[in-house]
Design an enzyme around this catalytic site. Structure first.
Site, mmCIF file in Angstrom:
data_model
loop_
_atom_site.group_PDB
_atom_site.id
_atom_site.type_symbol
_atom_site.label_atom_id
_atom_site.label_comp_id
_atom_site.label_asym_id
_atom_site.label_seq_id
_atom_site.Cartn_x
_atom_site.Cartn_y
_atom_site.Cartn_z
ATOM 1 N N ALA A 170 0.796 -1.230 -0.135
ATOM 2 C CA ALA A 170 -0.038 0.058 -0.017
ATOM 3 C C ALA A 170 0.975 1.518 0.057
ATOM 4 O O ALA A 170 1.252 2.038 -1.065
ATOM 5 C CB ALA A 170 -1.102 0.073 1.040
ATOM 6 N N CYS A 171 1.279 1.852 0.922
ATOM 7 C CA CYS A 171 2.060 3.107 1.411
ATOM 8 C C CYS A 171 3.325 3.173 0.584
ATOM 9 O O CYS A 171 3.550 4.020 0.004
ATOM 10 C CB CYS A 171 1.927 3.621 2.594
ATOM 11 S SG CYS A 171 0.269 3.589 3.567
ATOM 12 N N VAL A 172 3.898 1.997 0.793
ATOM 13 C CA VAL A 172 5.297 2.079 0.193
ATOM 14 C C VAL A 172 5.229 1.859 -1.308
ATOM 15 O O VAL A 172 5.809 2.743 -2.051
ATOM 16 C CB VAL A 172 6.250 0.957 0.744
ATOM 17 C CG1 VAL A 172 7.502 0.880 0.033
ATOM 18 C CG2 VAL A 172 6.648 1.235 2.226
#
Length: 234
Positions: A170-172
């Site tokens: 997700a965020c990475v």
């Protein structure tokens, strides 16, 4: 343990087959290291790095934190910019039309990282920011979405971002995708990226390496930070 071993074996077989397909079609090219790096640590805050939270990730204590500590040391001795990214929200009432969570709370429990609970969204003390390092608060998955990150990096003449943190899925991942779209050379530091679900790190890093960033080992990234630091100082 047996499940993880079987999953790893299955993924390795799938990666070997996919690599042949990708290379035959011109994927898995190298974006390469540039001349001006910055380190971006994504969501290495207590809600993700400490046990007992919905967002808690695996391999934090034995792998990710020590790796990020080594990267931070390299950046600090060479004067490379560092950005610590975290996530928190001012209005965590899921029924409020004024919430800054958008619709994300309809998928995951982002309401736990309320601005009123800094003990959850504060950067892990083991990699605590030092004066001169940025602490950036984001509201969405990508560290670039709706933030000043791209402008800050350009103001510092950065052309390469080394990205660590959670989660790979997700965020990475979205930070790397957006980083490439913003014109930065994107490097994912292999040993310093984590997730919660078995197989998520391996699969996402394989796919990211094929399309959006170079996945590089920790030691090579540290060597690069030292090498380019000496070069820029000359």
């Amino acid at each position: 343990m047996a499940f993880n071993t079987e999953l790893d074996a299955a993924l390795e077989a799938a990666f070997a087959e996919a690599t042949e397909l990708y290379r035959a079609r011109g994927f898995q090219r190298r974006v390469g290291f540039g001349r001006r790096p910055a380190l971006i640590n994504v969501d290495l805050a207590n809600a993700w790095t400490r046990p007992g939270n919905p967002f808690t990730c695996e391999n934090i204590d034995d792998q990710i934190i020590p790796g990020v500590q080594a990267l931070l040391a390299a950046c600090r001795r060479n004067g490379h910019p560092v950005v610590h990214v975290t996530t928190c929200y001012q209005v965590t009432d899921v029924d409020s039309p004024k919430t800054d969570m958008g619709l994300w709370h309809r998928k995951i429990p982002v309401e736990i990282v309320a601005e009123s609970k800094p003990e959850l969204w504060a950067i892990d003390s083991r990699i605590e920011p030092v004066p001169g390092e940025q602490v950036l608060v984001k509201k969405r998955a990508s560290a670039f979405h709706g933030t000043y990150l791209a402008g800050f990096l350009r103001a510092n003449n950065v052309d390469t971002i080394l990205v660590t943190g959670v989660t790979a899925s997700a965020c990475v991942r979205t930070t790397l995708c957006d980083g490439l779209a913003e014109g930065f050379r994107t490097i994912a530091v292999k040993e310093c990226i984590g997730d919660r679900v078995p197989g998520a790190v391996a699969w996402n890093l394989f796919d990211i390496d094929a399309k959006f960033a170079d996945v590089e080992p920790l030691e090579r990234c540290i060597g690069y930070l030292d090498e380019v630091g000496l070069r820029n100082a000359a």
